[in-house]
Design an enzyme around this catalytic site. Structure first.
Site, short mmCIF file in Angstrom:
data_model
loop_
_atom_site.label_atom_id
_atom_site.label_comp_id
_atom_site.label_asym_id
_atom_site.label_seq_id
_atom_site.Cartn_x
_atom_site.Cartn_y
_atom_site.Cartn_z
N ASP A 61 0.84 -1.19 0.00
CA ASP A 61 0.00 0.00 0.00
C ASP A 61 0.88 1.24 0.00
OD1 ASP A 61 -2.35 1.83 0.90
OD2 ASP A 61 -3.26 -0.15 0.75
N HIS A 96 -3.51 5.81 3.49
CA HIS A 96 -4.30 4.64 3.11
C HIS A 96 -3.74 3.37 3.73
CE1 HIS A 96 -6.11 1.66 0.25
NE2 HIS A 96 -7.11 2.51 0.32
N SER A 255 -11.36 -1.33 -0.50
CA SER A 255 -10.07 -1.40 0.20
C SER A 255 -10.22 -1.94 1.61
CB SER A 255 -9.41 -0.03 0.22
OG SER A 255 -8.93 0.32 -1.06
#
Length: 395
Positions: A61, A96, A255
């Site tokens: 990520d 994220h 996600s």
């Protein structure tokens, strides 16, 4: 410590209390608040069987802020394949990825996370897209690194718009490398279901387990991409996740659904470390809460049932998958026997008909050219004929 308990009952009682208190304090300090997704996944039953002990989940990520209370002490930081000059001190780093790591550990609190930075956060100039560059892409390098450094699961919350809507042979090879080394790969289905609903990779690759998102009613979240490669689904709306700058916030998307699903796989592998990627996929799909009518492109085989999946991990189905070689002439391999893509010989009647039609067309073209030339000669040796300005074709 046993010898100390034999000295006095008082010391023994104190030590026993300390032993009981320490795990509880550590688990409490490193747990992201659990919302509706806990009941939806059946986490209570699953965590009674497993906590993710001994399992490492590679989170490919935007990086993970390792000192956030939700993940502290359970994150190993790998390389940064983005190499864009940003570091954990930047608010544009790890936004994220930190959220995804916290969602993995929410499900599997005793698992470990291996953070490999392969994308940038979406508020950067490149809108979070993984660069397609000469040589291996960051994602390809991240997969190889994760497999070679002890990952048991690879979690990629990389949906449509972050990687691209086209396949890449290097990606396929990297995913194949992971699977051949016994590492299942999970990927977010994408968040374009309410827009273009475009094909996304890596979830579109055959080897990856594509995870769709559900809402609190158990139906597909409106943004979740609809495609035939969807395998399973998990909660993906209003999921409380860790912020890279501290604290928590609610996030939506396939996600977090993928991160939660990866946590479930960690629970399964902790209960049975010998599970193969094929067995993992089979258990997830067979134990999921199937949609009415069975599999569909919205939710795949349905929302994951963590309790049933972890329980089934103890007695998995036989894995009959084996690597096969390309045979070359007629078929790719046995026993599937998929024929090569070839053009069958055209029947004589068909090609004769086509040839005759082509001949007629050529004659008509020649005839048209002759008529044009004759017309030009009649109007002064090349001067165009005068047409009265009438009708819709006025100049």
């Amino acid at each position: 410590m046993t010898k100390r308990r034999t000295r006095t009952a008082v010391v023994g009682a104190a030590l026993t209390g300390l032993i009981c208190a320490l795990p509880m304090a550590a688990a409490h300090a490193a747990t992201t608040p659990l919302g509706w997704e806990g009941d939806a996944l059946g986490l209570s039953a699953a965590q009674q069987l497993s906590q993710g002990e001994g399992v490492t989940v590679a989170v490919l990520d935007s990086g993970v802020v390792a000192d956030h209370p939700a993940v502290k002490g359970r994150v190993t930081t790998g390389p940064d394949y983005r190499e864009d000059g940003l570091g954990p001190e930047s608010p544009n780093w790890g936004k994220h990825g930190t959220a995804m790591a916290s969602d993995v550990l929410k499900v599997a609190p005793k698992a470990k996370v291996l953070s490999v930075r392969v994308i940038a956060d979406q508020d950067e100039a490149d809108d979070g897209k993984a660069e397609r560059q000469r040589g291996p892409s960051p994602i390809v390098e991240g997969i190889y690194y994760a497999v070679d450094h002890g990952a048991d699961v690879i979690s990629m919350s990389l949906g449509s718009g972050e990687v691209g809507n086209y396949a890449d042979s290097a990606d396929v090879a990297a995913i194949g490398y992971a699977l051949s080394h016994g590492v299942p790969v999970l990927a977010a289905a994408g968040n374009s279901g309410d827009e273009l609903n475009e094909t996304a990779f890596p979830p579109g690759y055959a080897g990856a387990i594509a995870v769709a998102a559900t809402n609190q009613g158990g139906a597909r979240a409106t943004f979740s991409t609809v495609h035939t490669y969807n395998e399973v689904a998990a909660p993906g709306t209003g999921i409380t996740s860790a912020k890279n700058t501290g604290g928590y916030e609610a996030v939506d998307g396939t996600s977090p659904a993928t991160a939660l699903a990866s946590g479930v796989v960690a629970l399964m592998l902790s209960r049975n470390p010998k599970l193969t990627p094929a067995q993992t996929r089979a258990i997830l799909t067979s134990t999921a809460r199937h949609p009415q009518g069975g599999w569909n492109a919205f939710l795949g085989h349905g929302q994951i049932d963590a309790g049933a999946a972890v329980k089934a991990a103890a007695s998995p189905p036989d894995d009959k998958t084996v690597p096969v070689k390309y045979e070359g002439k007629e078929h790719f391999a046995s026993p599937v026997g998929t024929p090569r893509t070839t053009h069958p010989a055209m029947e004589q009647e068909v090609w004769l008909t086509g040839l005759g039609a082509a001949g007629v067309g050529l004659l008509m073209l020649i005839g048209g050219l002759l008529l044009v030339l004759l017309g030009r000669r009649r109007n002064g040796g090349g001067a165009p004929a005068t047409v009265p300005p009438s009708g819709p074709f006025q100049v």
